[in-house]
Design a protein around this motif. Structure first.
Motif, PDB file in Angstrom:
ATOM      1  N   VAL A  55       0.840  -1.194   0.000  1.00 44.64           N
ATOM      2  CA  VAL A  55       0.000   0.000   0.000  1.00 44.64           C
ATOM      3  C   VAL A  55       0.880   1.249   0.000  1.00 44.64           C
ATOM      4  O   VAL A  55       1.714   1.430   0.877  1.00 44.64           O
ATOM      5  N   SER A  56       0.710   2.063  -1.026  1.00 39.02           N
ATOM      6  CA  SER A  56       1.458   3.310  -1.128  1.00 39.02           C
ATOM      7  C   SER A  56       0.478   4.460  -1.270  1.00 39.02           C
ATOM      8  O   SER A  56      -0.652   4.279  -1.717  1.00 39.02           O
ATOM      9  N   LYS A  57       0.933   5.638  -0.870  1.00 42.26           N
ATOM     10  CA  LYS A  57       0.107   6.823  -1.069  1.00 42.26           C
ATOM     11  C   LYS A  57       1.011   8.030  -1.206  1.00 42.26           C
ATOM     12  O   LYS A  57       1.857   8.286  -0.351  1.00 42.26           O
ATOM     13  N   SER A  89      -1.280   8.825  10.080  1.00 44.41           N
ATOM     14  CA  SER A  89      -2.649   9.302   9.891  1.00 44.41           C
ATOM     15  C   SER A  89      -3.152   8.985   8.483  1.00 44.41           C
ATOM     16  O   SER A  89      -4.344   8.728   8.299  1.00 44.41           O
ATOM     17  N   THR A  90      -2.224   8.993   7.518  1.00 44.68           N
ATOM     18  CA  THR A  90      -2.623   8.607   6.159  1.00 44.68           C
ATOM     19  C   THR A  90      -3.085   7.162   6.144  1.00 44.68           C
ATOM     20  O   THR A  90      -4.109   6.825   5.538  1.00 44.68           O
ATOM     21  N   LEU A  91      -2.348   6.311   6.846  1.00 39.45           N
ATOM     22  CA  LEU A  91      -2.728   4.905   6.944  1.00 39.45           C
ATOM     23  C   LEU A  91      -4.139   4.789   7.521  1.00 39.45           C
ATOM     24  O   LEU A  91      -4.975   4.022   7.019  1.00 39.45           O
ATOM     25  N   PHE A  92      -4.403   5.566   8.562  1.00 37.61           N
ATOM     26  CA  PHE A  92      -5.720   5.500   9.195  1.00 37.61           C
ATOM     27  C   PHE A  92      -6.818   5.997   8.268  1.00 37.61           C
ATOM     28  O   PHE A  92      -7.900   5.428   8.213  1.00 37.61           O
ATOM     29  N   ASN A  93      -6.512   7.081   7.560  1.00 33.65           N
ATOM     30  CA  ASN A  93      -7.523   7.607   6.639  1.00 33.65           C
ATOM     31  C   ASN A  93      -7.859   6.595   5.558  1.00 33.65           C
ATOM     32  O   ASN A  93      -9.001   6.498   5.123  1.00 33.65           O
ATOM     33  N   ILE A  94      -6.854   5.827   5.137  1.00 33.29           N
ATOM     34  CA  ILE A  94      -7.114   4.778   4.137  1.00 33.29           C
ATOM     35  C   ILE A  94      -7.991   3.702   4.752  1.00 33.29           C
ATOM     36  O   ILE A  94      -8.997   3.286   4.167  1.00 33.29           O
ATOM     37  N   GLY A  97     -11.501   4.526   5.051  1.00 34.05           N
ATOM     38  CA  GLY A  97     -12.186   4.697   3.777  1.00 34.05           C
ATOM     39  C   GLY A  97     -12.218   6.124   3.290  1.00 34.05           C
ATOM     40  O   GLY A  97     -12.894   6.439   2.326  1.00 34.05           O
ATOM     41  N   LEU A  98     -11.475   7.019   3.967  1.00 35.69           N
ATOM     42  CA  LEU A  98     -11.536   8.432   3.612  1.00 35.69           C
ATOM     43  C   LEU A  98     -10.583   8.779   2.484  1.00 35.69           C
ATOM     44  O   LEU A  98     -10.745   9.787   1.818  1.00 35.69           O
ATOM     45  N   GLU A  99      -9.553   7.929   2.298  1.00 37.90           N
ATOM     46  CA  GLU A  99      -8.616   8.203   1.224  1.00 37.90           C
ATOM     47  C   GLU A  99      -8.316   6.912   0.484  1.00 37.90           C
ATOM     48  O   GLU A  99      -8.259   5.845   1.090  1.00 37.90           O
ATOM     49  N   GLU A 100      -8.113   7.037  -0.816  1.00 39.94           N
ATOM     50  CA  GLU A 100      -7.844   5.859  -1.640  1.00 39.94           C
ATOM     51  C   GLU A 100      -6.325   5.741  -1.798  1.00 39.94           C
ATOM     52  O   GLU A 100      -5.665   6.722  -2.122  1.00 39.94           O
ATOM     53  N   PRO A 101      -5.734   4.550  -1.543  1.00 38.93           N
ATOM     54  CA  PRO A 101      -4.292   4.420  -1.773  1.00 38.93           C
ATOM     55  C   PRO A 101      -3.972   4.462  -3.273  1.00 38.93           C
ATOM     56  O   PRO A 101      -4.873   4.330  -4.098  1.00 38.93           O
ATOM     57  N   ALA A 116     -10.666   1.237  -0.823  1.00 38.17           N
ATOM     58  CA  ALA A 116     -10.745   1.875   0.491  1.00 38.17           C
ATOM     59  C   ALA A 116     -12.137   2.434   0.736  1.00 38.17           C
ATOM     60  O   ALA A 116     -12.667   2.350   1.844  1.00 38.17           O
ATOM     61  N   SER A 117     -12.752   2.999  -0.309  1.00 37.06           N
ATOM     62  CA  SER A 117     -14.055   3.644  -0.120  1.00 37.06           C
ATOM     63  C   SER A 117     -15.113   2.640   0.340  1.00 37.06           C
ATOM     64  O   SER A 117     -16.111   3.030   0.942  1.00 37.06           O
ATOM     65  N   GLU A 118     -14.885   1.359   0.059  1.00 38.73           N
ATOM     66  CA  GLU A 118     -15.842   0.359   0.541  1.00 38.73           C
ATOM     67  C   GLU A 118     -15.783   0.215   2.059  1.00 38.73           C
ATOM     68  O   GLU A 118     -16.659  -0.399   2.667  1.00 38.73           O
ATOM     69  N   LEU A 119     -14.719   0.737   2.660  1.00 33.08           N
ATOM     70  CA  LEU A 119     -14.599   0.641   4.113  1.00 33.08           C
ATOM     71  C   LEU A 119     -15.352   1.753   4.835  1.00 33.08           C
ATOM     72  O   LEU A 119     -15.486   1.735   6.055  1.00 33.08           O
ATOM     73  N   LEU A 120     -15.860   2.740   4.066  1.00 32.99           N
ATOM     74  CA  LEU A 120     -16.653   3.806   4.682  1.00 32.99           C
ATOM     75  C   LEU A 120     -17.839   3.169   5.395  1.00 32.99           C
ATOM     76  O   LEU A 120     -18.589   2.402   4.799  1.00 32.99           O
ATOM     77  N   GLY A 121     -17.991   3.487   6.680  1.00 31.62           N
ATOM     78  CA  GLY A 121     -19.101   2.921   7.432  1.00 31.62           C
ATOM     79  C   GLY A 121     -18.842   1.506   7.919  1.00 31.62           C
ATOM     80  O   GLY A 121     -19.693   0.915   8.555  1.00 31.62           O
TER      81      GLY A 121
END
Lengths: 306, 270
Positions: A55-57, A89-94, A97-101, A116-121
């Motif tokens: 996983v990179s960002k 924090s980037t890792l957490f945002n991913i 689901g708040l940020e896509e890697p 990642a967006s599928e993890l929202l909620g």
């Protein structure tokens, strides 16, 4: 993120509870602490809850995460430490689901490849600040996530009311955030996170803003609550003592670009008492971790040119 | 309000009633001040021999009102209706456009300059057209009142939305919240302190709109009374109308302030 790279060791020496030192029950037939630098799990039978591979960002020219690998198993409490600005924090945002890697990553949630967006909620996320809504009282702040899920308010309130004593908030249900102390606000935020029942809980330096004494109290309290509810927790901190005291495993991250430098299993027996931080096993673990972190802190110190 | 223990809720209640008493005292104080001010004016007019043409005695103004209270009360009622309709419509429209402009930046870029330009057209110039469109009706005045009051609400709602902590939005999204839920549970309440600042301004503006609207032709209303009194050089009549308008304006402002105090009880704390 604030620069905390120098504050590793003396972070909260004054936070120890002197009264608890005599109760050295854990120094009895001392269980040999197994220190493994190599991850010994993954080969084991149970399926990981979440698996990150490669996983990179990057944000423009800045590479926040670089081919990060991590696996979290159900029921684990994994702590993450690393120098400031290492992409925690980037890792957490991913994971929230708040940020896509960046493309090319593998992110498996319950064994299923996901965006990642599928993890929202799907993940209950607690950011660094409590972010309580000032116009909602304690109970209504706590049920925010339940309400969003569509649970009727009365039912959500009833459920939250039952949980109040456990979070040390009994009798405070009708208070507003500006009437609460920092530690209480943080407990309301934690309660909001707990009430949003998800397999994975992400706690991003939840006690970072608290004073040392309140922080140790909150750590012990969190362990109690966690042992009762057995949720999978990923906990970011910049405090090595906190990472060891709480974690089943500590992930040490490298300076930016962030990846996992060291994965340290913490075999200290549970339940853990406050005085465990003075035990030789604890000190040995702390030394290993501090060495790894110091190396990275120096790196980030040099490159960021402070 | 400080909290000392789990009984905080009980501790808070006496200070609440104390606040109530404090408000009553301050109301009493301002009433005494107004009475004192009127007495001084009365005395000055008498002592300095100011002719009623320039400034009638307050007692004469009151007497003129009592001579035909019906006419004044009816006019006040009519103007109040126009003002309230215009104010409510303007406030709702202001918040709604604020939401739209916040949500769709494209819309803001397209229409916001138009909104600003619309406000540079003086109401006087616009009023004649409105009366032509809507006839000599209550609605026409309400439209003018609306026209003059919505923009501050739009602007402040936008300001309030822009000031919302993005981390708070991220938290809501991580709970799986949809846009509508974030709007209702976060953006709107968070912008309320800002919106209320605009509402207080809009309450005065909408009264101006209603009075000016009546100048384009009507048979009742404070604006009509003002014009009639002016044409007849009925100075006392002008003053009665001024006082009546002031009462309406202060009343509206007080209602909005009281609503703000009750609704935005947390202040602008973030």
């Amino acid at each position: 993120m604030t620069d905390m790279s120098i504050a590793w060791s003396e972070d909260y020496a004054c936070g120890l509870n002197p009264g608890a030192r005599g109760l050295a029950g854990l120094l009895g037939p001392a269980k040999a602490v197994q220190i493994t630098s190599e991850p010994a799990w993954g080969s084991s039978g149970d399926n990981p809850l979440i698996e990150l591979r490669n996983v990179s960002k990057s944000f423009g020219p800045v590479v926040a995460l670089d081919s990060l690998e991590a696996t979290i198993h159900p029921g684990e409490l994994v702590t993450v430490v690393g120098p400031s600005g290492c992409g925690k924090s980037t890792l957490f945002n991913i994971l929230a689901g708040l940020e896509e890697p960046d493309p090319g990553n593998i992110l498996r949630f319950r064994g299923k490849s996901s965006a990642a967006s599928e993890l929202l909620g799907q993940v209950s996320f607690m950011p660094q600040r409590d972010l309580l809504l000032p116009w909602r009282n304690v109970i209504d702040n706590a049920i925010l996530a339940l309400e969003i899920e569509g649970m009727p308010r009365t039912q959500a309130r009833a459920e939250a009311l039952k949980m109040l004593p456990e979070f040390g908030l009994a009798g405070f249900e009708n208070q507003y955030p500006n009437q609460l102390s920092g530690g209480m606000r943080q407990r309301v935020a934690l309660m909001r996170t707990f009430l949003f029942r998800r397999d994975l809980m992400l706690l991003d330096e939840p006690f970072g803003a608290l004073d040392a004494l309140t922080r140790t109290m909150m750590q012990r309290w969190l362990l109690d609550v966690w042992q009762k509810h057995r949720r999978t927790v990923l906990f970011i901190t910049h405090d090595v003592d906190e990472a060891i005291f709480l974690g089943d495993r500590v992930l040490v991250m490298t300076a930016r670009p962030g990846k996992v430098k060291l994965e340290q299993k913490i075999d200290l027996p549970r339940p853990r008492k406050a005085d465990i931080v003075t035990s030789p096993e604890f000190i040995t673990l702390k030394k290993t971790l501090l060495d790894a972190i110091e190396e990275e802190s120096m790196k980030s110190f040099m490159t960021s040119g402070h | 309000m400080s909290v000392s223990g789990p009984s905080g809720a009980i501790v808070a209640s006496p200070s609440l009633s104390a606040a109530k008493a404090g408000r009553f005292v301050s109301l009493l104080k301002s009433l005494i001040w107004i009475a004192a001010f009127l007495a001084v004016v009365e005395l000055l007019v008498l002592v300095l021999g100011i002719r009623p043409y320039y400034l009638p005695r307050p007692s004469a103004i009151a007497a003129a009102f009592w001579a035909t209270p019906q006419a004044y009360l009816l006019s006040m009622w009519r103007t109040l209706l126009e003002t309230v309709i215009g104010f409510v419509a303007g406030s709702l429209f202001g918040v709604a456009t604020g939401v739209l402009f916040h949500r769709w930046t494209m819309l803001r870029e397209l229409f916001f300059p138009l909104f600003v330009v619309s406000q540079t057209i003086p109401v006087i110039a616009f009023g004649a057209v409105v009366v032509l469109w809507f006839g000599n009706t209550l609605l026409a005045k309400a439209v003018i009142s609306f026209y003059i009051s919505f923009l501050p609400v739009t602007v402040n709602a936008l300001l309030g939305f822009a000031a919302v902590d993005p981390r708070q939005v991220a938290l809501m999204r991580s709970f799986g919240a949809k846009e509508g839920q974030i709007l209702r549970r976060l953006y709107l309440p968070a912008a309320l302190p800002q919106i209320f600042v605009a509402l207080k301004l809009a309450s005065s503006l909408s009264l101006i709109g209603a009075i000016v609207g009546e100048w384009f032709g009507d048979t009742t209303g404070l604006g009509v009374l003002l014009l009639q009194a002016m044409y007849n050089e009925n100075v006392v009549g002008i003053w009665v109308t001024i006082v009546a308008s002031a009462c309406l304006g202060i009343g509206l402002y007080a209602v909005v302030s009281e609503a703000e105090r009750r609704i935005v009880f947390w202040g602008a704390e973030q």
